[in-house]
Design a protein around this motif. Sequence first.
Motif, PDB file in Angstrom:
ATOM      1  N   GLU A   1       0.572   4.241  -2.849  1.00  0.00           N
ATOM      2  CA  GLU A   1       0.170   5.601  -2.496  1.00  0.00           C
ATOM      3  C   GLU A   1       1.170   6.647  -2.944  1.00  0.00           C
ATOM      4  OE1 GLU A   1      -0.423   5.240   1.655  1.00  0.00           O
ATOM      5  OE2 GLU A   1      -2.195   3.973   1.449  1.00  0.00           O
ATOM      6  N   GLU A   2       2.381   6.210  -3.337  1.00  0.00           N
ATOM      7  CA  GLU A   2       3.386   7.133  -3.845  1.00  0.00           C
ATOM      8  C   GLU A   2       3.170   7.463  -5.313  1.00  0.00           C
ATOM      9  OE1 GLU A   2       6.101   8.626  -2.083  1.00  0.00           O
ATOM     10  OE2 GLU A   2       4.749   7.978  -0.499  1.00  0.00           O
TER      11      GLU A   2
ATOM     12  N   ASP B   1     -12.391   5.807  -4.917  1.00  0.00           N
ATOM     13  CA  ASP B   1     -12.234   4.794  -3.868  1.00  0.00           C
ATOM     14  C   ASP B   1     -12.318   3.395  -4.455  1.00  0.00           C
ATOM     15  OD1 ASP B   1     -11.980   6.779  -1.992  1.00  0.00           O
ATOM     16  OD2 ASP B   1     -14.090   6.705  -1.359  1.00  0.00           O
TER      17      ASP B   1
ATOM     18  N   ARG C   1      -5.375  -2.150  -5.137  1.00  0.00           N
ATOM     19  CA  ARG C   1      -4.834  -2.834  -3.955  1.00  0.00           C
ATOM     20  C   ARG C   1      -5.059  -4.345  -4.046  1.00  0.00           C
ATOM     21  NH1 ARG C   1      -7.199   1.673  -0.808  1.00  0.00           N
ATOM     22  NH2 ARG C   1      -5.499   2.985  -0.019  1.00  0.00           N
TER      23      ARG C   1
ATOM     24  N   ARG D   1      -9.059   2.571  -6.270  1.00  0.00           N
ATOM     25  CA  ARG D   1      -7.970   2.279  -5.332  1.00  0.00           C
ATOM     26  C   ARG D   1      -8.096   0.865  -4.769  1.00  0.00           C
ATOM     27  NH1 ARG D   1      -8.046   7.942  -1.853  1.00  0.00           N
ATOM     28  NH2 ARG D   1      -7.406   9.316  -3.573  1.00  0.00           N
TER      29      ARG D   1
ATOM     30  N   TRP E   1      -2.338   8.566  -7.739  1.00  0.00           N
ATOM     31  CA  TRP E   1      -3.107   7.866  -6.714  1.00  0.00           C
ATOM     32  C   TRP E   1      -4.274   8.690  -6.173  1.00  0.00           C
ATOM     33  CZ3 TRP E   1      -3.559   2.980  -5.533  1.00  0.00           C
ATOM     34  CH2 TRP E   1      -4.170   2.608  -4.322  1.00  0.00           C
ATOM     35  N   ASP E   2      -4.018   9.980  -5.933  1.00  0.00           N
ATOM     36  CA  ASP E   2      -5.088  10.804  -5.362  1.00  0.00           C
ATOM     37  C   ASP E   2      -6.150  11.187  -6.397  1.00  0.00           C
ATOM     38  OD1 ASP E   2      -3.542  12.538  -6.853  1.00  0.00           O
ATOM     39  OD2 ASP E   2      -3.533  14.138  -5.367  1.00  0.00           O
TER      40      ASP E   2
ATOM     41  N   GLY F   1       0.807  -1.202   0.000  1.00  0.00           N
ATOM     42  CA  GLY F   1       0.000   0.000   0.000  1.00  0.00           C
ATOM     43  C   GLY F   1       0.846   1.260   0.000  1.00  0.00           C
ATOM     44  N   TYR F   2       1.949   1.244   0.746  1.00  0.00           N
ATOM     45  CA  TYR F   2       2.814   2.427   0.800  1.00  0.00           C
ATOM     46  C   TYR F   2       3.331   2.779  -0.578  1.00  0.00           C
ATOM     47  CZ  TYR F   2       6.855   5.362   1.632  1.00  0.00           C
ATOM     48  OH  TYR F   2       7.766   6.371   1.581  1.00  0.00           O
TER      49      TYR F   2
END
Length: 219
Positions: free
Chosen positions: A7-8, A17, A24, A20, A12-13, A3-4
């Motif tokens: 999110e980089e 939802d 994942r 994402r 991603w943003d 996940g880390y």
Amino acid sequence: MTGYCLEELAFWDKLSDQERERVRAAAYEADYEPGQMIWSGERDCLGLLLIRSGVVRLFLLSEDGREATISRISGGQVCIMTAACTMSMSSFNVQVQAEGRVEAVVIPAVCLSTLVRDNLYVENFLYRGATQHFSQVLTAVEQMLFRTLEQRLAAYLLEECERLGTDTLKVTQEQMAQAIGSAREAVTRTLKKLAASGAVELFRGGVKLTDKNDLERRL
């Protein structure tokens, strides 16, 4: 852990939802051994490769087996070429290889294709990355066509020292030859010439740059 890394990602943003959660669920961790081929244009599409640690080398392979390094991608960066098949554009037959041990996270091609279709930000991210890689391909081809072997070798030594932050490179002459698309014997002769001029100092398994100004003048 996975996940880390996800999110980089720059986009991603911009994902919903649902998107994402889909990423994942599909993403998986992959480890590659030194020298292992990760992907080539002849293989099935891999997907987006997020490098967690290690270095990945992108190179062109000629019909007679010569290699010419295009670029290197290290930890914290993303390899776009392994996802080229998800984009509607022609591509060079670029090879992707682990230089040392590589730990990565892969977003599979099937998942990525859906994101490209539904999310403009993902599509733009991939096309920008592909454009950069294609520019590097053209630069590598241009150097092979219009630069002498001595110039290509001098440029490689200077660029590697700058990239690694050291004047001493632990790299074999075979690896140098692969990086600039030449034969090891020709690289050996050119290194001896540079050493005789005082530009470099050779040692077993590597080379030290002793006169960068000399190398820069040769360019």
